[in-house]
Design an enzyme around this catalytic site. Structure first.
Site, PDB file in Angstrom:
ATOM      1  N   ARG A 127      41.907  13.468 -32.022  1.00 42.28           N
ATOM      2  CA  ARG A 127      41.027  13.638 -30.872  1.00 42.28           C
ATOM      3  C   ARG A 127      40.289  14.969 -31.006  1.00 42.28           C
ATOM      4  O   ARG A 127      40.779  15.914 -31.648  1.00 42.28           O
ATOM      5  CB  ARG A 127      41.830  13.556 -29.570  1.00 42.28           C
ATOM      6  CG  ARG A 127      42.289  12.125 -29.310  1.00 42.28           C
ATOM      7  CD  ARG A 127      42.964  11.938 -27.980  1.00 42.28           C
ATOM      8  NE  ARG A 127      44.404  12.052 -28.067  1.00 42.28           N
ATOM      9  CZ  ARG A 127      45.244  11.514 -27.189  1.00 42.28           C
ATOM     10  NH1 ARG A 127      44.798  10.834 -26.152  1.00 42.28           N
ATOM     11  NH2 ARG A 127      46.548  11.662 -27.324  1.00 42.28           N
ATOM     12  N   THR A 146      41.658  13.614 -21.477  1.00 39.45           N
ATOM     13  CA  THR A 146      42.548  14.661 -20.977  1.00 39.45           C
ATOM     14  C   THR A 146      43.127  15.422 -22.167  1.00 39.45           C
ATOM     15  O   THR A 146      43.360  14.830 -23.220  1.00 39.45           O
ATOM     16  CB  THR A 146      43.671  14.014 -20.136  1.00 39.45           C
ATOM     17  OG1 THR A 146      43.046  13.339 -19.035  1.00 39.45           O
ATOM     18  CG2 THR A 146      44.648  15.044 -19.588  1.00 39.45           C
ATOM     19  N   PHE A 184      52.197  12.462 -24.990  1.00 36.10           N
ATOM     20  CA  PHE A 184      51.531  13.628 -24.385  1.00 36.10           C
ATOM     21  C   PHE A 184      51.545  13.534 -22.848  1.00 36.10           C
ATOM     22  O   PHE A 184      52.225  14.328 -22.167  1.00 36.10           O
ATOM     23  CB  PHE A 184      50.108  13.692 -24.957  1.00 36.10           C
ATOM     24  CG  PHE A 184      49.150  14.554 -24.210  1.00 36.10           C
ATOM     25  CD1 PHE A 184      49.485  15.847 -23.826  1.00 36.10           C
ATOM     26  CD2 PHE A 184      47.874  14.077 -23.878  1.00 36.10           C
ATOM     27  CE1 PHE A 184      48.575  16.648 -23.130  1.00 36.10           C
ATOM     28  CE2 PHE A 184      46.965  14.867 -23.194  1.00 36.10           C
ATOM     29  CZ  PHE A 184      47.318  16.145 -22.814  1.00 36.10           C
ATOM     30  N   ASP A 232      60.896  -0.734 -27.751  1.00 38.08           N
ATOM     31  CA  ASP A 232      59.517  -1.191 -27.833  1.00 38.08           C
ATOM     32  C   ASP A 232      59.242  -2.063 -26.598  1.00 38.08           C
ATOM     33  O   ASP A 232      59.856  -3.120 -26.431  1.00 38.08           O
ATOM     34  CB  ASP A 232      59.369  -2.011 -29.135  1.00 38.08           C
ATOM     35  CG  ASP A 232      57.973  -2.590 -29.302  1.00 38.08           C
ATOM     36  OD1 ASP A 232      57.209  -2.642 -28.326  1.00 38.08           O
ATOM     37  OD2 ASP A 232      57.664  -3.013 -30.437  1.00 38.08           O
ATOM     38  N   VAL A 233      58.331  -1.629 -25.747  1.00 36.60           N
ATOM     39  CA  VAL A 233      58.133  -2.333 -24.466  1.00 36.60           C
ATOM     40  C   VAL A 233      57.423  -3.679 -24.620  1.00 36.60           C
ATOM     41  O   VAL A 233      57.262  -4.400 -23.630  1.00 36.60           O
ATOM     42  CB  VAL A 233      57.397  -1.454 -23.410  1.00 36.60           C
ATOM     43  CG1 VAL A 233      58.178  -0.202 -23.108  1.00 36.60           C
ATOM     44  CG2 VAL A 233      55.968  -1.118 -23.835  1.00 36.60           C
ATOM     45  N   GLY A 265      54.616   9.054 -30.163  1.00 36.37           N
ATOM     46  CA  GLY A 265      55.237  10.148 -29.410  1.00 36.37           C
ATOM     47  C   GLY A 265      56.358  10.774 -30.216  1.00 36.37           C
ATOM     48  O   GLY A 265      56.646  10.344 -31.334  1.00 36.37           O
ATOM     49  N   TYR A 298      41.667  -1.406 -28.441  1.00 37.63           N
ATOM     50  CA  TYR A 298      42.160  -0.539 -27.360  1.00 37.63           C
ATOM     51  C   TYR A 298      41.491  -0.923 -26.039  1.00 37.63           C
ATOM     52  O   TYR A 298      42.159  -1.146 -25.027  1.00 37.63           O
ATOM     53  CB  TYR A 298      41.851   0.910 -27.723  1.00 37.63           C
ATOM     54  CG  TYR A 298      42.321   1.952 -26.723  1.00 37.63           C
ATOM     55  CD1 TYR A 298      43.680   2.146 -26.467  1.00 37.63           C
ATOM     56  CD2 TYR A 298      41.404   2.765 -26.063  1.00 37.63           C
ATOM     57  CE1 TYR A 298      44.099   3.131 -25.570  1.00 37.63           C
ATOM     58  CE2 TYR A 298      41.823   3.750 -25.172  1.00 37.63           C
ATOM     59  CZ  TYR A 298      43.167   3.929 -24.934  1.00 37.63           C
ATOM     60  OH  TYR A 298      43.578   4.900 -24.056  1.00 37.63           O
TER      61      TYR A 298
HETATM   62  P1  NAD Z   1      50.450   9.392 -26.747  1.00 30.97           P
HETATM   63  O1  NAD Z   1      50.228   8.658 -28.017  1.00 30.97           O
HETATM   64  O2  NAD Z   1      50.822  10.824 -26.814  1.00 30.97           O
HETATM   65  O3  NAD Z   1      51.548   8.663 -25.860  1.00 30.97           O
HETATM   66  C1  NAD Z   1      51.752   7.275 -25.887  1.00 30.97           C
HETATM   67  C2  NAD Z   1      53.257   7.026 -25.945  1.00 30.97           C
HETATM   68  O4  NAD Z   1      53.483   5.603 -25.887  1.00 30.97           O
HETATM   69  C3  NAD Z   1      53.881   7.532 -27.239  1.00 30.97           C
HETATM   70  O5  NAD Z   1      55.020   8.306 -26.954  1.00 30.97           O
HETATM   71  C4  NAD Z   1      54.240   6.256 -27.987  1.00 30.97           C
HETATM   72  O6  NAD Z   1      55.340   6.413 -28.858  1.00 30.97           O
HETATM   73  C5  NAD Z   1      54.503   5.287 -26.847  1.00 30.97           C
HETATM   74  N1  NAD Z   1      54.360   3.875 -27.196  1.00 30.97           N
HETATM   75  C6  NAD Z   1      53.298   3.270 -27.791  1.00 30.97           C
HETATM   76  N2  NAD Z   1      53.560   1.962 -27.965  1.00 30.97           N
HETATM   77  C7  NAD Z   1      54.801   1.733 -27.451  1.00 30.97           C
HETATM   78  C8  NAD Z   1      55.625   0.582 -27.322  1.00 30.97           C
HETATM   79  N3  NAD Z   1      55.236  -0.621 -27.770  1.00 30.97           N
HETATM   80  N4  NAD Z   1      56.841   0.711 -26.733  1.00 30.97           N
HETATM   81  C9  NAD Z   1      57.253   1.914 -26.280  1.00 30.97           C
HETATM   82  N5  NAD Z   1      56.529   3.042 -26.369  1.00 30.97           N
HETATM   83  C10 NAD Z   1      55.310   2.949 -26.945  1.00 30.97           C
HETATM   84  O7  NAD Z   1      49.123   9.201 -25.878  1.00 30.97           O
HETATM   85  P2  NAD Z   1      48.712   9.821 -24.464  1.00 30.97           P
HETATM   86  O8  NAD Z   1      47.449  10.545 -24.628  1.00 30.97           O
HETATM   87  O9  NAD Z   1      49.873  10.491 -23.838  1.00 30.97           O
HETATM   88  O10 NAD Z   1      48.375   8.492 -23.644  1.00 30.97           O
HETATM   89  C11 NAD Z   1      49.312   7.916 -22.745  1.00 30.97           C
HETATM   90  C12 NAD Z   1      48.670   6.782 -21.983  1.00 30.97           C
HETATM   91  O11 NAD Z   1      47.549   7.269 -21.244  1.00 30.97           O
HETATM   92  C13 NAD Z   1      48.151   5.654 -22.871  1.00 30.97           C
HETATM   93  O12 NAD Z   1      48.404   4.424 -22.241  1.00 30.97           O
HETATM   94  C14 NAD Z   1      46.663   5.917 -22.936  1.00 30.97           C
HETATM   95  O13 NAD Z   1      45.938   4.737 -23.141  1.00 30.97           O
HETATM   96  C15 NAD Z   1      46.391   6.521 -21.565  1.00 30.97           C
HETATM   97  N6  NAD Z   1      45.206   7.382 -21.578  1.00 30.97           N
HETATM   98  C16 NAD Z   1      45.243   8.642 -22.131  1.00 30.97           C
HETATM   99  C17 NAD Z   1      44.104   9.421 -22.123  1.00 30.97           C
HETATM  100  C18 NAD Z   1      44.078  10.816 -22.677  1.00 30.97           C
HETATM  101  O14 NAD Z   1      43.021  11.463 -22.644  1.00 30.97           O
HETATM  102  N7  NAD Z   1      45.176  11.386 -23.148  1.00 30.97           N
HETATM  103  C19 NAD Z   1      42.905   8.910 -21.590  1.00 30.97           C
HETATM  104  C20 NAD Z   1      42.911   7.621 -21.083  1.00 30.97           C
HETATM  105  C21 NAD Z   1      44.062   6.874 -21.056  1.00 30.97           C
HETATM  106  N1  UDP Z   2      34.863  13.884 -32.420  1.00 36.09           N
HETATM  107  C1  UDP Z   2      34.271  14.729 -33.349  1.00 36.09           C
HETATM  108  N2  UDP Z   2      35.067  15.282 -34.305  1.00 36.09           N
HETATM  109  C2  UDP Z   2      36.405  15.071 -34.389  1.00 36.09           C
HETATM  110  C3  UDP Z   2      37.003  14.236 -33.428  1.00 36.09           C
HETATM  111  C4  UDP Z   2      36.204  13.649 -32.459  1.00 36.09           C
HETATM  112  O1  UDP Z   2      33.051  14.953 -33.299  1.00 36.09           O
HETATM  113  O2  UDP Z   2      37.051  15.621 -35.315  1.00 36.09           O
HETATM  114  C5  UDP Z   2      34.016  13.267 -31.387  1.00 36.09           C
HETATM  115  C6  UDP Z   2      34.169  11.753 -31.277  1.00 36.09           C
HETATM  116  O3  UDP Z   2      33.282  11.089 -32.158  1.00 36.09           O
HETATM  117  C7  UDP Z   2      33.818  11.517 -29.815  1.00 36.09           C
HETATM  118  C8  UDP Z   2      34.279  12.809 -29.115  1.00 36.09           C
HETATM  119  O4  UDP Z   2      34.416  13.787 -30.132  1.00 36.09           O
HETATM  120  O5  UDP Z   2      32.421  11.389 -29.659  1.00 36.09           O
HETATM  121  C9  UDP Z   2      35.603  12.654 -28.395  1.00 36.09           C
HETATM  122  O6  UDP Z   2      36.515  12.103 -29.290  1.00 36.09           O
HETATM  123  P1  UDP Z   2      38.039  11.846 -28.929  1.00 36.09           P
HETATM  124  O7  UDP Z   2      38.662  11.155 -30.085  1.00 36.09           O
HETATM  125  O8  UDP Z   2      38.638  13.112 -28.463  1.00 36.09           O
HETATM  126  O9  UDP Z   2      37.976  10.902 -27.655  1.00 36.09           O
HETATM  127  P2  UDP Z   2      37.220   9.519 -27.345  1.00 36.09           P
HETATM  128  O10 UDP Z   2      36.235   9.198 -28.426  1.00 36.09           O
HETATM  129  O11 UDP Z   2      38.313   8.538 -27.242  1.00 36.09           O
HETATM  130  O12 UDP Z   2      36.529   9.808 -26.078  1.00 36.09           O
END
Ligand code: NAD
Ligand code: UDP
Length: 312
Positions: free
Chosen positions: A188, A177, A13, A58-59, A38, A147
């Site tokens: 999520r 995000t 994403f 795979d990184v 992804g 995590y």
């Molecule tokens: P996502 O799952 O859409 O993207 C993660 C990507 O990493 C995927 O394409 C997956 O295939 C790849 N991946 C996972 N393990 C791998 C490996 N061993 N080798 C190669 N590729 C690998 O998730 P996202 O929401 O896009 O999150 C991306 C990054 O941002 C993550 O590190 C996540 O922890 C961080 N992040 C996201 C959010 C959010 O709200 N989306 C919030 C905080 C942190």
């Molecule tokens: N949540 C929920 N119903 C769902 C998915 C998530 O009530 O179907 C709640 C979850 O328990 C958390 C909040 O929404 O309190 C945000 O969840 P998300 O998985 O989006 O992100 P994170 O918990 O990692 O902040």
């Protein structure tokens, strides 16, 4: 010579939106992803671009990349609670071994480095809103620990490479995000609620829905990351939207925007689900001159529109 950027997790994403940004900015982009969470669909439109290269890898395994690299952005990691609970060991490995490899690559190429860290490093916080100086409150052995602790280790090794090898490293603590290209079934809250509302099913609110989050639209986050990459800061920085609300209110807002007749259905609260979360973004405002611009209603309307097109 055009600048070259390598994005791990580039088919996910956030990563795919970063690939878009840097292609638009005329960089050469290398996307490294093993597609565990992804999909190639996210980068399909870039595959025909001569400045874009996709490497399925795979990184957590050694990365042999030929030629120059100017920036390494390390985004690879399962990120939704459903994903990291399904892949606990892979999540720990990509945060530890994967971050080590990404840093090793940055060191070898003398590249700048950016780590995608997370608000989860603050755990179930005792300080609210969360400032970068807060050390967090994480249950190391709980299910979310895979995590949270992987990311805490990733931050520690990133700072060690910065101090020891003088790598120009940045750490973005990204708060929740949302936006186009999330998976409807990634569990999520926002995609789950949108999918349920569009299909006329009950929205699954966990616990009493009084827990809070602060949601940032993808375009705002990407612009913050872009500024961070070009900045001089080497300590962690929060990126997110401080607009905090409880989950029940989020569900009601999604029902309203979609015009759905869905009701709420209450389910058990997952273990260690943080009760509150809100970024203090004073540091980002000051050093990056950045703040989010897109309000939740507008961002949700765009996201809902995108999901709706995918469903029809
Ligand atoms: P996502 O799952 O859409 O993207 C993660 C990507 O990493 C995927 O394409 C997956 O295939 C790849 N991946 C996972 N393990 C791998 C490996 N061993 N080798 C190669 N590729 C690998 O998730 P996202 O929401 O896009 O999150 C991306 C990054 O941002 C993550 O590190 C996540 O922890 C961080 N992040 C996201 C959010 C959010 O709200 N989306 C919030 C905080 C942190
Ligand atoms: N949540 C929920 N119903 C769902 C998915 C998530 O009530 O179907 C709640 C979850 O328990 C958390 C909040 O929404 O309190 C945000 O969840 P998300 O998985 O989006 O992100 P994170 O918990 O990692 O902040």
């Amino acid at each position: 010579m055009k600048r070259k950027i390598l994005i791990t997790g580039g088919a996910g994403f956030l990563g795919s939106h970063l690939c878009d940004l840097f292609i638009k900015k005329d960089y050469r982009v290398v996307c490294v992803d093993n597609l565990i969470t992804g999909t190639k669909k996210n980068i399909k439109h870039l595959l025909k671009e001569s400045r874009f290269e996709f490497i399925k890898h795979d990184v957590t395994k050694y990365m042999a990349i030929k030629g120059r690299i100017d920036y390494v952005l390390h985004f690879a990691s399962p990120a939704s609670p459903i994903d990291y609970l399904k892949f606990p060991i892979k999540t720990l490995k990509v945060g530890s071994l994967g971050t080590h490899n990404a840093l090793g690559l940055a060191k070898a190429k003398r590249a700048k480095f950016l780590l995608a860290s997370t608000s989860e490093v603050y755990g179930d916080p005792k300080v609210h809103p969360q400032k970068e100086s807060y050390w967090g409150h994480v249950n190391t052995i709980g299910p979310r620990g895979v995590y949270d602790e992987a990311k805490r280790f990733a931050e520690a090794i990133t700072m060690a490479y910065h101090r020891t090898h003088k790598i120009d490293a940045k750490i973005a603590r990204i708060f929740n995000t949302y936006g186009e290209r999330m998976r409807l079934n990634d569990g999520r809250a926002i995609p789950a609620f949108i999918g349920q509302a569009l299909k006329g099913r009950a929205l699954t609110v966990f616990g009493k829905g009084t827990q809070t989050r602060s949601f940032c639209y993808i375009d705002d986050l990407v612009s913050g990351l872009d500024r961070l990459m070009k900045s001089k800061i080497n300590t962690p920085i929060n990126l997110g939207n401080p607009n905090e609300m409880d989950i029940k209110k989020l569900a009601a807002l999604i029902i309203e925007i979609t015009g759905s007749k869905s009701k709420l259905s209450y389910k058990p609260l997952p273990t260690d689900d943080p009760k509150v979360r809100q970024p203090d973004i004073a540091l980002a405002r000051k050093v990056l001159r950045w703040k989010p611009e897109v309000g939740l209603e507008k961002g949700l309307a765009r996201t809902i529109d995108w999901f709706q097109k995918g469903l029809s």
